[in-house]
Motif scaffolding. Sequence first.
Motif, mmCIF file in Angstrom:
data_model
loop_
_atom_site.group_PDB
_atom_site.id
_atom_site.type_symbol
_atom_site.label_atom_id
_atom_site.label_comp_id
_atom_site.label_asym_id
_atom_site.label_seq_id
_atom_site.Cartn_x
_atom_site.Cartn_y
_atom_site.Cartn_z
ATOM 1 N N THR A 193 0.717 -1.210 -0.130
ATOM 2 C CA THR A 193 0.149 0.294 -0.146
ATOM 3 C C THR A 193 0.826 1.314 0.023
ATOM 4 O O THR A 193 1.700 1.320 1.152
ATOM 5 C CB THR A 193 -0.873 0.341 1.162
ATOM 6 N N TYR A 194 0.648 2.010 -1.114
ATOM 7 C CA TYR A 194 1.521 3.387 -1.000
ATOM 8 C C TYR A 194 1.029 4.227 -2.120
ATOM 9 O O TYR A 194 -0.039 4.228 -2.601
ATOM 10 C CB TYR A 194 2.939 2.785 -1.955
ATOM 11 N N ARG A 195 1.533 5.385 -2.182
ATOM 12 C CA ARG A 195 1.148 6.646 -2.997
ATOM 13 C C ARG A 195 1.702 6.179 -4.504
ATOM 14 O O ARG A 195 2.859 6.116 -4.468
ATOM 15 C CB ARG A 195 1.597 8.024 -2.180
ATOM 16 N N LEU A 229 2.131 12.049 7.118
ATOM 17 C CA LEU A 229 3.481 11.741 7.030
ATOM 18 C C LEU A 229 4.033 11.256 8.013
ATOM 19 O O LEU A 229 4.028 11.904 9.029
ATOM 20 C CB LEU A 229 4.233 13.003 6.415
ATOM 21 N N TRP A 230 4.151 9.924 8.252
ATOM 22 C CA TRP A 230 4.535 9.207 9.640
ATOM 23 C C TRP A 230 6.143 9.277 9.528
ATOM 24 O O TRP A 230 6.857 9.586 8.434
ATOM 25 C CB TRP A 230 4.285 7.613 9.500
ATOM 26 N N ILE A 251 11.166 14.893 -0.005
ATOM 27 C CA ILE A 251 10.033 15.016 -0.860
ATOM 28 C C ILE A 251 10.163 16.135 -1.659
ATOM 29 O O ILE A 251 10.001 15.996 -2.915
ATOM 30 C CB ILE A 251 8.842 15.229 0.038
ATOM 31 N N ASN A 252 10.651 17.231 -1.278
ATOM 32 C CA ASN A 252 11.151 18.588 -2.136
ATOM 33 C C ASN A 252 11.980 18.105 -3.237
ATOM 34 O O ASN A 252 12.005 18.368 -4.326
ATOM 35 C CB ASN A 252 11.596 19.694 -1.222
ATOM 36 N N ALA A 253 13.072 17.136 -2.997
ATOM 37 C CA ALA A 253 14.005 16.777 -3.905
ATOM 38 C C ALA A 253 13.502 15.733 -4.725
ATOM 39 O O ALA A 253 14.136 15.633 -5.710
ATOM 40 C CB ALA A 253 15.327 16.318 -3.134
ATOM 41 N N ASN A 258 3.295 17.381 -2.560
ATOM 42 C CA ASN A 258 2.474 16.505 -2.212
ATOM 43 C C ASN A 258 1.628 16.873 -1.099
ATOM 44 O O ASN A 258 2.128 17.318 -0.071
ATOM 45 C CB ASN A 258 3.176 15.235 -2.094
ATOM 46 N N GLU A 259 0.331 16.726 -1.213
ATOM 47 C CA GLU A 259 -0.486 16.906 -0.276
ATOM 48 C C GLU A 259 -0.278 16.695 1.119
ATOM 49 O O GLU A 259 -0.786 17.301 2.179
ATOM 50 C CB GLU A 259 -2.284 16.830 -0.710
ATOM 51 N N VAL A 260 0.450 15.487 1.408
ATOM 52 C CA VAL A 260 0.746 15.039 2.734
ATOM 53 C C VAL A 260 1.350 15.950 3.518
ATOM 54 O O VAL A 260 0.988 15.830 4.804
ATOM 55 C CB VAL A 260 1.285 13.611 2.518
ATOM 56 N N VAL A 261 2.204 16.713 3.117
ATOM 57 C CA VAL A 261 3.095 17.783 3.957
ATOM 58 C C VAL A 261 2.085 18.807 4.480
ATOM 59 O O VAL A 261 2.005 19.012 5.828
ATOM 60 C CB VAL A 261 4.152 18.261 3.102
#
Length: 587
Positions: A193-195, A229-230, A251-253, A258-261
């Motif tokens: 399970t992942y994005r 974001l765990w 994530i930025n790199a 992404n909306e999770v942030v």
Amino acid sequence: MKQLFFRAIALFLSLNALAQTTPSAKLPPIFGAEGSRLSQPDPMVRQYLAPVKIVWQTGPITNAEQLLKPGNGQADLSGRNMCSFKSTGQTKPGILLDFGRELHGGLQIVTGQWKVSKPITVRIRFGESVSEAMADIEPKQNATNDHAIRDLVVQVPWLGKLEIGNTGFRFVRIDLVDGDTELLLKEARSMFTYRDIPYLGSFRCNDELLNQIWATGAYTVHLNMQDYLWDGIKRDRLVWVGDMHPEVATINAVFGYNEVVPKSLDLSRDITPLPGWMNGISTYSMWWILIQRDWYQQYGNLDYLDQQKAYLLPLLALLAKKIDDKNSEILDGTRFLDWPSSENKPGIHAGLQAMMVLSLRAGADLCRILNEPATAAQCEAAVARLKTNVPPPNDSKQGAALLALAGLMPPQQANREVLGVGGAKNFSTFYGYYMLQAKAKAGDYKGALANIREFWGGMLKLGATTFWEDFNLDWTTNAARIDELVPAGKKDIHGDCGAYCYIGFRHSLSHGWASGPTPWLTEHVLGISVVEPGCRAIRVTPHLEDLTFVEGTFPTPFGVVRVKHTKRPDGTVQSHITGPKEVRIIR
């Protein structure tokens, strides 16, 4: 073995193209207006993966190799190609499956048609290491069911399917519990399970170890981009704001927006009324400010930043009051940098003094953007006071790194006297990122690369496919790999090591805060840094050191910037850079 790992990484990076994605979640039309109660679509997708290896088995089991086939998730009446487990009163068969890499999700079991149409009881154990999957819930090595159930007894249906588990794992052990029984298994597949998001950023150079480290850091954070974001997919599965800072840098790199942030930042804000500290830790509220500054710098979203003002301004005012008449921080709440530094009280004080400077300085920048000059001036005055009192780091690499980054200690001095002593000894997975950043500020890129290879490469040598909650080079002496049964006379690095809240098997082996080398390599080796909000301008300054070439990509709101650097025979570097027309490239 190394080639197999590289293939595994390549396989994962291609999963986005292969995954059977699902559309945005919607209720069927028959629900009518009740469909409005569906709060939001599920951002996660599910991929079914067969195990790649049988690590161990015991008792009467036949045709076990059937479980390594892909399968289709459907029980049938053919009765062909079944894996048979047969138990007696004294003998209970069991098998340990390796799925090849750390995953988040659970297990799908598809069964056959045994003689009596009734359920059969099995025991399922998930593990991030072989030894964890083989362990019982007991205090000696601290195997637990905290946060996620990884050891459970269930009934599987006759001629049916059962899906169980929601945790982080690479290995699964299946044991037949019932006596005098035959269990027929058609499939035992992981539910990954992942994005389903593309890897927009990339990094490749002539050192395959560095390539592997970059990709592993990216994948570690990807796994932790769940509903929120765990910090870890087995434990703690929570939004820890300090842990988020290196994760957001990754994530930025790698992924871009992404909306999770913002979802996770807003959750932390909304559940932490002032004057409380996020997660009960003063530094974590300060990390929230620093993430807000970095997020705005990357995406330039003024509307989102403006939504934070009602919380940000009083938080900054609260921090400005936590200074005594000697210009020393007097922060309350849990005084914490990271776990390995937690017993060095003077080092923590030095780090907190530096964190006050870093966060109040970032707060002043944000206030100027928000047209709040009074609070900006209050922050700057507090910073000026704090700079007059510089506590020594007390040999804490965490404290020295923060002092150097805050400008309270010359970075060359911090590197010479503390950070560079003993190589990667006393590095930590979380604050290792800031140690690397401080070494870059000191101009010691060569030393930083050596630290990355030694410390994060040390986890890979032990079979890691994601980076761990903590790692200590002292643990590696006579240690077995995590993907093998521990040989006699060897140390179990998972079950025998760890400290504080992560003793033994409770230790998370997929922790997003350990991903620091990924954004560091992008920023300092590939050389990409954002110098104007929204990536309107990007500076490219590579540091190849002992590398002969490096190439990669970097996501911006306008598209991907592509960079390639090649070292000429005379040591100079030839660069080729392309990007969207909206992004100004500064060399």
